[in-house]
Design an enzyme around this catalytic site. Structure first.
Site, PDB file in Angstrom:
ATOM      1  N   LYS A   1       0.856  -1.197   0.000  1.00 24.18           N
ATOM      2  CA  LYS A   1       0.000   0.000   0.000  1.00 24.18           C
ATOM      3  C   LYS A   1       0.882   1.234   0.000  1.00 24.18           C
ATOM      4  CE  LYS A   1      -4.435   0.841  -0.145  1.00 24.18           C
ATOM      5  NZ  LYS A   1      -5.381   0.038  -0.952  1.00 24.18           N
TER       6      LYS A   1
ATOM      7  N   HIS B   1     -10.610  -3.709 -19.765  1.00 29.01           N
ATOM      8  CA  HIS B   1     -12.023  -3.356 -19.680  1.00 29.01           C
ATOM      9  C   HIS B   1     -12.620  -3.908 -18.377  1.00 29.01           C
ATOM     10  CE1 HIS B   1     -11.429  -2.839 -24.053  1.00 29.01           C
ATOM     11  NE2 HIS B   1     -12.403  -1.954 -23.957  1.00 29.01           N
TER      12      HIS B   1
ATOM     13  N   SER C   1      -7.326  -6.341 -11.218  1.00 26.57           N
ATOM     14  CA  SER C   1      -5.953  -5.864 -11.386  1.00 26.57           C
ATOM     15  C   SER C   1      -5.025  -7.025 -11.740  1.00 26.57           C
ATOM     16  CB  SER C   1      -5.458  -5.190 -10.105  1.00 26.57           C
ATOM     17  OG  SER C   1      -5.937  -3.869 -10.007  1.00 26.57           O
TER      18      SER C   1
ATOM     19  N   LYS D   1      -2.513  -9.620 -18.483  1.00 28.99           N
ATOM     20  CA  LYS D   1      -2.655  -9.114 -19.855  1.00 28.99           C
ATOM     21  C   LYS D   1      -1.387  -8.377 -20.285  1.00 28.99           C
ATOM     22  CE  LYS D   1      -5.225  -5.684 -22.553  1.00 28.99           C
ATOM     23  NZ  LYS D   1      -6.317  -4.688 -22.539  1.00 28.99           N
TER      24      LYS D   1
END
Length: 562
Positions: free
Chosen positions: A186, A269, A442, A448
């Site tokens: 984080k 997307h 994510s 990807k």
């Protein structure tokens, strides 16, 4: 004959007892009754000795505990529940005495708990008016049991070291909960983004990215941030561009250094709505479960259920949209600058358009301004805190009338508030599960970027043509059987099949993967809650599942380089 069988069984039991006594490790005891009937029963299980540390004993009743203390307390509470199982079941194949198993188990659990690295950076900013200002930022890496670390970057004046440590720990357990192979991380920059121009925000973001990269806190195989409170795909694009043109200039996978990017920059997307969609699927899995609905006096299904959203940002807005489509009714929305209420329902699309135009929900014509003490205290079926941490605590938990609370925000309920809500029969669906849609998608985006090809691109045309050939084959078979008297026999696909005939798009694949992930995780949480007889305590069940998975990773990988 029956008498001889009893004698034979009795003799075998005596021999077994002598052997076990010699080995001094008997797990069964043979009781010979006067009637010569032998019974075998399991010996009492050895009870674990894990305890919640003294420094956290105040947390269950504290009005305002530290955020990291809250996460640590929930962790230790789950360790108490799961220690025996880890020793007796998950280490049963290790040929060492139980005493050594206990020591190794406790060692691994102690290894899981603390934050591995915390980085604090300070750098100057020249503002548009020429003045200079010092900016402080943080990045925490909680666990490296899986790589890379994963967690958002937030811009807020509430950012501090305790917060990023707590959120990074929560990310570790969240990723493990939904089977996403990341460690927890984080980051935060201590600014109010509304007080800075776009030019100043770009300077801050790019400099922060360079500071992280220099210290090994940014990279596709090391640490992969994402959007959070006060940031969006714009900031993610700046960070990706900065990394690709500096530390990652020779890295083919540089675009995977961050997720939540715009589509044209390697994004995916469905990412912007992923957390809200995950909240919807998480709620749906429990709302359609008759056992849990009966425990809180509700009937399964969305019909007739009302909900209130606290926080109408990205997560709250998309959650509101998906729940309304499913058949629930939004009767109230709370924001920092005001709240609105309409018992007949609020249209989320109209409210979204109004907020985009006016930058506030105050004055929305489709609802009345809320004049009560706090919108969260209203009578409602589902309450969705989607803003910030510790909004429900010991001081106000008794005023909550909702039957279901979905923690769309991170840590919105303190341990004291959680205990009160459970005693009131409220079903709390924990943050580490319900808001895991963002990190799940994510993960899809990260994959990807590493694959350098969008989902569905290689199979889209093939699937479309296969479906058309299937329909044609059915039509040909019917015509061969019944002939063409009266003309061709047309096979007309249903509306639902017609939508899917063209093959799965990237968005379809992302939505399907997210739906499956949330459904599978919900089932595991339910099973654990039932096995441990936890009732409505889903949070402990989720923590137990996460700790078990992380424990297994350390158990099998070894501890030499941990």
């Amino acid at each position: 004959q029956a008498y001889n069988c009893l004698i034979h069984f009795y003799k075998r039991c005596k021999v077994m007892l002598r052997v076990l006594h010699k080995l001094r490790s008997a797990t069964f005891i043979v009781n010979c009754l006067p009637s010569s009937v032998a019974t075998v029963h399991t010996s009492p299980a050895v009870t674990g000795s894990w305890q919640i540390p003294d420094r956290l004993q105040h947390v269950p009743t504290a009005q305002d505990p530290g955020f990291f203390e809250m996460v640590e307390f929930f962790f230790h509470k789950a360790c108490v529940l799961v220690e025996d199982t880890l020793i007796d079941e998950h280490m049963k194949n290790q040929r060492i005495p139980r005493e050594l198993k206990e020591k190794k188990c406790r060692g691994i659990l102690r290894l899981i708990e603390p934050c591995a690295h915390v980085l604090e950076v300070t750098f100057p900013l020249q503002r548009d008016n020429g003045e200079y200002e010092m900016i402080t930022g943080y990045r925490a890496q909680h666990s490296h049991h899986r790589s890379p670390c994963k967690g958002g970057i937030r811009y807020s004046m509430d950012v501090n070291q305790d917060e990023v440590k707590a959120l990074s720990a929560l990310m570790t357990y969240k990723c493990a909960c939904v089977d996403v192979p990341f460690g927890g991380g984080k980051a935060g920059v201590k600014i109010n983004p509304k007080l800075y121009s776009d030019n100043e925000l770009e300077k801050i973001t790019r400099r922060f990215a360079m500071e992280l990269a220099k210290k090994g806190f940014l990279g596709p195989a090391i640490d992969v941030p994402a959007p959070d409170m006060g940031t969006s795909e714009r900031e993610m694009a700046w960070i990706a561009d900065t990394y690709a043109n500096t530390a990652g200039y020779n890295d083919l996978n540089a675009s995977a250094c961050i997720t939540g990017k715009p589509i044209n920059q390697g994004g995916i997307h469905g990412r912007s709505s992923a957390t809200g969609r995950g909240v919807f699927h998480g709620l749906e899995n429990f709302i359609n479960e008759a056992q849990y609905m009966s425990m809180i006096g509700h009937t399964p299904g969305w019909g007739g259920k009302t909900f209130i959203v606290q926080g109408f940002g990205n997560v709250g807005m998309h959650t509101c949209r998906y729940l309304t489509r499913a058949g629930a009714t939004c009767i109230g929305v709370a924001e920092l600058d005001g709240s609105i209420f309409n018992k007949n329902g609020i249209d989320p699309k109209d409210l979204e358009d109004y907020k985009n135009e006016h930058r506030t929900i105050v004055g929305f014509p489709g609802a009345e301004p809320y004049e009560g003490e706090d919108l969260m205290f209203e009578q409602v079926d589902i309450l969705i805190p989607a803003a910030t941490e510790k909004v429900i605590h010991a001081g106000n938990a008794t005023k909550i009338k909702a039957s279901i609370i979905a923690e769309a925000a991170n840590g919105p309920i303190t341990p004291a508030g959680d205990r009160i809500l459970q005693s009131q029969g409220c079903l709390v669906i924990p943050d580490m599960y319900i808001n895991a849609g963002g990190v799940t998608v994510s993960y899809f985006e990260w994959l990807k970027n590493l694959n350098h090809v969008s989902y569905g691109r290689l199979t889209f045309k093939y699937e479309r043509e296969s479906n058309y050939h299937l329909l044609q084959s059915v039509q040909d078979s019917l015509e061969r059987r019944f002939g063409r008297v009266g003309g061709k026999i047309h096979v007309t696909p249903s509306e639902e099949f017609n939508k899917r005939m063209s093959g799965a798009s990237e968005k379809d694949i992302v939505h399907s993967g997210l739906d499956y992930s949330m459904e599978r995780t919900a089932l595991k949480i339910m099973n654990t809650a039932i096995d441990l007889e936890l009732g409505l305590d889903l949070r402990s069940a989720a923590y137990v599942n996460s700790i078990t998975k992380i424990f297994d990773t350390y158990r099998d990988s070894g501890l030499a380089f941990s």
